[in-house]
Write an enzyme that holds these catalytic residues in place. Structure first.
Site, mmCIF file in Angstrom:
data_model
loop_
_atom_site.group_PDB
_atom_site.id
_atom_site.type_symbol
_atom_site.label_atom_id
_atom_site.label_comp_id
_atom_site.label_asym_id
_atom_site.label_seq_id
_atom_site.Cartn_x
_atom_site.Cartn_y
_atom_site.Cartn_z
ATOM 1 N N ARG A 167 9.244 36.551 88.108
ATOM 2 C CA ARG A 167 8.060 36.449 88.995
ATOM 3 C C ARG A 167 8.404 36.930 90.395
ATOM 4 O O ARG A 167 7.588 37.552 91.076
ATOM 5 C CB ARG A 167 7.564 35.002 89.017
ATOM 6 C CG ARG A 167 6.876 34.585 87.719
ATOM 7 C CD ARG A 167 6.710 33.081 87.654
ATOM 8 N NE ARG A 167 6.008 32.564 88.801
ATOM 9 C CZ ARG A 167 6.227 31.355 89.342
ATOM 10 N NH1 ARG A 167 7.114 30.534 88.822
ATOM 11 N NH2 ARG A 167 5.544 30.964 90.385
ATOM 12 N N HIS A 179 9.996 16.331 95.814
ATOM 13 C CA HIS A 179 10.144 17.784 95.759
ATOM 14 C C HIS A 179 9.256 18.403 96.828
ATOM 15 O O HIS A 179 8.078 18.057 96.943
ATOM 16 C CB HIS A 179 9.734 18.333 94.385
ATOM 17 C CG HIS A 179 9.861 19.820 94.319
ATOM 18 N ND1 HIS A 179 11.050 20.452 94.029
ATOM 19 C CD2 HIS A 179 8.961 20.802 94.553
ATOM 20 C CE1 HIS A 179 10.875 21.754 94.084
ATOM 21 N NE2 HIS A 179 9.615 21.997 94.401
ATOM 22 N N LYS A 232 10.911 21.304 85.638
ATOM 23 C CA LYS A 232 12.253 20.882 86.059
ATOM 24 C C LYS A 232 12.273 19.397 86.399
ATOM 25 O O LYS A 232 13.217 18.685 86.074
ATOM 26 C CB LYS A 232 12.710 21.725 87.259
ATOM 27 C CG LYS A 232 13.079 23.150 86.866
ATOM 28 C CD LYS A 232 13.336 24.049 88.044
ATOM 29 C CE LYS A 232 12.071 24.444 88.738
ATOM 30 N NZ LYS A 232 12.128 25.561 89.647
ATOM 31 N N ASP A 263 12.365 28.511 82.685
ATOM 32 C CA ASP A 263 11.865 28.654 84.059
ATOM 33 C C ASP A 263 12.813 29.491 84.904
ATOM 34 O O ASP A 263 12.374 30.304 85.717
ATOM 35 C CB ASP A 263 11.667 27.284 84.708
ATOM 36 C CG ASP A 263 11.249 27.466 86.160
ATOM 37 O OD1 ASP A 263 10.157 27.995 86.377
ATOM 38 O OD2 ASP A 263 12.031 27.127 87.065
ATOM 39 N N SER A 265 6.340 25.526 86.806
ATOM 40 C CA SER A 265 7.739 25.781 87.139
ATOM 41 C C SER A 265 8.367 24.538 87.780
ATOM 42 O O SER A 265 9.434 24.060 87.361
ATOM 43 C CB SER A 265 7.807 26.977 88.097
ATOM 44 O OG SER A 265 9.052 27.067 88.727
HETATM 45 N N1 URA Z 1 9.512 26.480 93.395
HETATM 46 C C1 URA Z 1 9.727 26.524 92.070
HETATM 47 O O1 URA Z 1 10.634 25.873 91.561
HETATM 48 N N2 URA Z 1 8.938 27.307 91.321
HETATM 49 C C2 URA Z 1 7.916 28.026 91.827
HETATM 50 O O2 URA Z 1 7.234 28.695 91.090
HETATM 51 C C3 URA Z 1 7.700 27.973 93.207
HETATM 52 C C4 URA Z 1 8.517 27.183 93.974
#
Ligand code: URA
Length: 434
Positions: free
Chosen positions: A174, A88, A193, A167, A189
């Site tokens: 946000r 990621h 995932k 999320d 966050s």
């Molecule tokens: N990517 C995400 O999935 N969440 C965040 O808060 C910032 C970047």
């Protein structure tokens, strides 16, 4: 508050506003009640701001992450014949690394389940890039995904709406309340995932620099450490590289432009920084996966041998794409010229990202469409000698009225110093957190 609810949202907000620690039961309730619509958007916005200002302890972040995972489904890859490992990136300009990396790691014998998103703001989205390939399909069923992981070893597809729905809702909130840049919220966050996705191992590419969320290395290191701890505590073998995002990665920022460059890397060419980071992340992924069958496998060799290209072609074709189709090209181009003779010592990532976005490569609202051919192509990187009037960048778009605003974004992006100057030394990989 309904009589049946265990807590009052205002009490939860007050606890964090006053610098207190949220109890596990408060966290579980507030995430669940927000997902159900019982905690209102303005209440969650206030809580997010209190978290941004007052922070969270490690145990609070872990509980917040678990509560977000529990808001949705979890995927299960235990039936696969190959071990799973994912990557990621926290997002950067010209960051197309997933495109060559997923098939490269598949060619090494592992399974890479990349559940990706679309771009919002100045960093591009992996799905937007791949959608510039004729016929390619981002939405797969869980069965299709599992089959492709077994047969090809790599899948890059859209995350289903069932994964960490809390999320999804919170991230959108946000985004419009100035609360994205809170380390506990970013870490929970991303990791909710990735843990819900069910990967066995995970490598995080935490970007540092003007084009990244994290502008300085200390904040990036704290984010990396927080995410590595969350992953490790949840049983996912997690590690992170901190990598440079002060200047764009490679020579392209834009959807089809980045696919073209990724294919060059898979064909054994491409810009050295993209090749270096792809191989460095592949090595980390192999190490994190700890699969006995991959001992002694060198990703650099599989990139050079064409094995990664074969996996790319299979991965694209399995999702309906034609790997031989010509990529879309924008209808209009305009050049940015070097302002003086000398050495290019600065080429700002954020400015290039904003220019690509204004040219149509990105979207301002999530329902906007992107232009496949739009973006910025660089002809020089920091360290190059340049002559006044020679092209430094080509801007691409289907809608030429966008050139003016893209040029405005680039007004201070380029720094040319007298001959003999050198840009600050900045390796691609700045640090490693395990
Ligand atoms: N990517 C995400 O999935 N969440 C965040 O808060 C910032 C970047």
């Amino acid at each position: 508050m309904s009589g049946a609810e265990a807590f009052d949202a205002v009490d939860v907000i007050r606890t964090k506003r006053d610098g207190g620690r949220l109890a596990d039961a408060q966290i579980d309730w507030v995430i669940d009640a927000y997902t159900r619509g019982v905690v209102a958007e303005e209440q969650m916005a206030a809580l997010a701001m209190a978290i941004l200002l007052n922070g969270m302890e490690r145990a609070e972040i872990a509980r917040w992450t678990s509560a977000m995972i529990a808001s949705g489904e979890r995927m299960d890859f235990s039936s696969l014949s190959r071990p799973t490992v994912d990557k990621h990136s926290t997002g950067g300009v010209g960051d197309k690394i997933t495109l060559p990396l997923a098939p490269l790691v598949a060619a090494c014998g592992l399974a890479v389940p990349q559940l990706s998103g679309r771009g919002l703001g100045h960093t591009g989205g992996t799905l937007d890039k791949l959608e510039s390939i004729s016929g390619w399909r981002a939405a797969l069923s869980n069965e299709e995904m599992l089959r492709q992981l077994d047969e090809v070893g790599a899948v890059i597809c859209q995350a289903g709406s069932g994964l960490a729905p809390a999320d999804r809702k919170l991230y959108a909130l946000r985004d419009v309340t100035g609360t994205v840049e809170a380390i506990p919220l970013i870490a929970s966050s991303i990791m909710s995932k990735k843990i819900a996705e069910g990967t066995g191992a995970l490598v995080l590419d935490v970007k540092v620099g003007t084009g990244a969320f994290m502008k300085d290395i200390d904040a990036a290191r704290e984010l990396a450490r927080t995410m590595v701890e969350l992953g490790t505590d949840a049983g996912v073998r997690t590690r992170a590289l901190l990598t440079d995002m002060s200047t764009p990665l490679g020579l392209t920022a834009g959807n089809a432009l980045e696919v073209r460059e990724s294919v060059e890397v898979l064909a054994g060419g491409g810009p050295p920084d993209v090749v270096e980071l792809t191989v460095a992340l592949a090595r980390e992924m192999l190490e994190a996966a700890q699969a006995p069958g991959t001992a002694g496998v060198d990703p650099a060799e599989l990139l050079a041998s064409g094995a990664a290209m074969d996996a790319w072609r299979a991965m694209i074709a399995a999702q309906g794409g034609d790997p031989d189709a010509a990529l879309p090209v924008a209808r209009h181009t305009e050049q940015v010229l070097a302002p003086a003779d000398g050495v290019l010592v600065g080429l700002d990532a954020l400015a290039v990202g904003i220019a690509a976005w204004r040219l149509g490569a990105g979207r301002a609202r999530k329902e906007d469409a992107v232009q496949a051919g739009a973006g910025v192509e660089l002809h020089a990187k920091p360290g190059a000698e340049v002559r006044a009037g020679e092209p430094l960048m080509t801007l691409h778009t289907d809608t030429p009225e966008r050139f003016e605003r893209a040029m405005a974004a680039l007004a201070d992006a380029v720094v040319v110093a007298p001959a003999g100057s050198r840009p600050p030394e900045r390796p691609i990989v700045l640090d490693r957190v395990t």
